[in-house]
Write an enzyme that holds these catalytic residues in place. Structure first.
Site, PDB file in Angstrom:
ATOM      1  N   GLY A 190       0.807  -1.375   0.009  1.00  9.01           N
ATOM      2  CA  GLY A 190       0.174   0.026  -0.088  1.00  9.01           C
ATOM      3  C   GLY A 190       0.787   1.200   0.131  1.00  9.01           C
ATOM      4  N   ASN A 191       0.226   2.285   0.272  1.00  7.37           N
ATOM      5  CA  ASN A 191       0.887   3.741   0.356  1.00  7.37           C
ATOM      6  C   ASN A 191       0.296   4.501   1.578  1.00  7.37           C
ATOM      7  OD1 ASN A 191      -1.199   5.337  -0.921  1.00  7.37           O
ATOM      8  ND2 ASN A 191      -0.764   3.755  -2.591  1.00  7.37           N
ATOM      9  N   TRP A 192       0.816   5.695   1.575  1.00  8.03           N
ATOM     10  CA  TRP A 192       0.454   6.518   2.808  1.00  8.03           C
ATOM     11  C   TRP A 192      -0.750   7.422   2.467  1.00  8.03           C
ATOM     12  CZ3 TRP A 192       2.120   4.826   7.273  1.00  8.03           C
ATOM     13  CH2 TRP A 192       3.258   4.349   7.396  1.00  8.03           C
ATOM     14  N   SER A 193      -1.255   7.196   1.322  1.00  5.24           N
ATOM     15  CA  SER A 193      -2.329   8.260   1.032  1.00  5.24           C
ATOM     16  C   SER A 193      -3.606   8.155   1.846  1.00  5.24           C
ATOM     17  CB  SER A 193      -2.560   8.169  -0.634  1.00  5.24           C
ATOM     18  OG  SER A 193      -3.721   9.122  -0.911  1.00  5.24           O
TER      19      SER A 193
END
Ligand code: C5P
Length: 409
Positions: free
Chosen positions: A205-208
């Protein structure tokens, strides 16, 4: 003089939530005149509205006729908010009827008008209501999308009144003079960050967080658009007045975006979409086996923005052959959160994606994912660059819609 707000109340059960909306408006210093429809008083009585607003409450044009209320209330308003807006009220407003004090007020008001609909799903989705909403939106009236969830009875679906705080936030923007340059337009926004499952408990995933995407949705709603958000793993409160579709992975986002993009005037891809996903998802949790695990094999995800641009290119070719002077093409906007924000890299990405605008924002230094502020340079396919200095994500959202609206007009 404090701004004058008319709160029109329709005959729906959600009228009780509008006592809270009234509170928010009066506590902000606005002078609020409540104008219920006659049947709305079956849900919340005159005394409640009068006590909370400190103003007289009438539903017809005959009381205090010497003051000509059916004309004066609308003429002197800075904003009319109708909540809950029932199917019947939307129909009467769209038809230009003036059969009670509220509809007369709507006909005489030249200020911004905001409808917050609430009704059963079948009524909201009925072609008659869809047509009435389109008519109202095409006139520059802001009609919020109802929220989805539990309705009066056991049923649930789209039709819930947006939260009073969300209606209030749009009202404040309208009073502050938000342009309604997206009135009658359909816009699609992607928000959040996709997750690519490795096994039942892990993902890439990512931090958005979706903050920028939701700010874009709120701004679009206040500017009069019918806004749809495809939200990937966003834990924030829904942006009131926008339709929210939830997805998890990049492939799910692709399907939802391509589906909702048909007929949209503008698509803003603010989501952080994973470029790769595991080649295979393990059905069982991957266990520690006392030796290094197999390297994770990845496969490339579809580039949704590039796909939208390719589709538009094909459609444009077809349209031009059928109608040599077609309407405006869909406006496509990409976001690029970068550690390298050089102009050359930005222009190369803009060309690669084939979009009209690329919002390049630096990550790091207190900016980027999950922060309330952003800073960007918006690169346009026509060669122009619009810098947006560091500030709240709402400011960048409006700067993006300014550029989109200019391309749609
Ligand atoms: O290539 P990059 O990920 O930096 O591009 C960012 C832009 O492209 C964003 O607007 C993002 O939503 C979009 N994107 C996409 N599909 C992907 C990857 C990114 O639509 N697979």
């Amino acid at each position: 003089m404090p701004p004058r707000v008319v709160l029109g109340v329709g005959a729906g059960i959600a009228a009780y939530k509008c006592c809270e909306l009234l509170r928010l408006l009066t506590e902000s210093g606005f002078r609020v005149r409540v104008v219920p429809t006659p049947d709305a008083l079956r849900f919340v009585g005159e005394a409640t509205w009068a006590a909370l607003s400190g103003e007289p409450v009438t539903t017809d044009a005959w009381t205090d006729a010497w003051q000509v209320p059916h004309v004066r209330i609308g003429q002197s308003a800075d904003l009319v908010v109708v909540a809950p807006a029932t199917a019947d009220l939307l129909a009467r407003a769209a038809a230009g009827m003036a059969d009670d004090l509220l509809t007369s007020t709507l006909l005489t008001a030249t200020c911004p008008v905001l409808f917050a609909p609430a009704m059963h799903t079948e009524m909201w989705q009925h072609p008659a209501t869809r047509a009435n909403v389109s008519v109202l939106r095409s006139r520059g009236t802001v009609v919020l999308e109802p929220a989805a969830g539990r309705l009066t009875g056991a049923d649930s679906g789209p039709g819930r009144l947006p939260e009073p705080e969300e209606i209030f936030a749009v009202a404040v923007r309208l009073l502050a003079g938000a342009p309604r340059d997206l009135a009658g337009r359909r816009v699609l926004i992607s928000a959040g960050g996709t997750r690519e499952e490795i096994d039942p408990v892990r993902f890439i995933g990512n931090w958005s967080t979706g903050t920028q995407g939701y700010a874009l949705a709120r701004a679009a709603v206040a500017r009069g658009a019918e806004a749809t958000v495809v939200a990937a793993n966003v834990a924030l409160p829904d942006p009131g007045g926008a339709k929210v579709l939830r997805v998890v992975s990049a492939c799910e986002m692709r399907d939802a975006v391509l589906d909702a993009a048909a007929g949209a005037d503008a698509v803003v891809m603010a989501a952080a979409v994973a470029d790769y996903r595991p080649e295979a998802r393990s059905a069982a949790k991957i266990k520690k086996a006392g030796q290094p695990p197999e390297p994770l094999r990845l496969t490339e995800n579809p580039d949704i923005l590039a796909e939208l641009a390719a589709l538009r290119h094909q459609q444009r070719g077809r349209q031009q052959r059928a109608h040599p002077e077609p309407g405006h093409p869909q406006v496509l906007v990409g976001f690029a959160a970068e550690t390298d924000t050089s102009a050359d890299a930005a222009r190369a990405k803009l060309a690669r994606k084939g979009c009209d605008l690329l919002v390049v924002n630096p990550v790091g230094g207190g900016l980027g994912f999950g922060t309330p502020d952003n800073e960007a340079a918006v690169y346009a396919a026509d060669g122009t660059v619009t810098p947006v200095p560091r500030g709240p994500k709402e400011v960048l959202a409006d700067a993006v819609w300014d550029l989109v609206a200019a391309r749609l007009s």
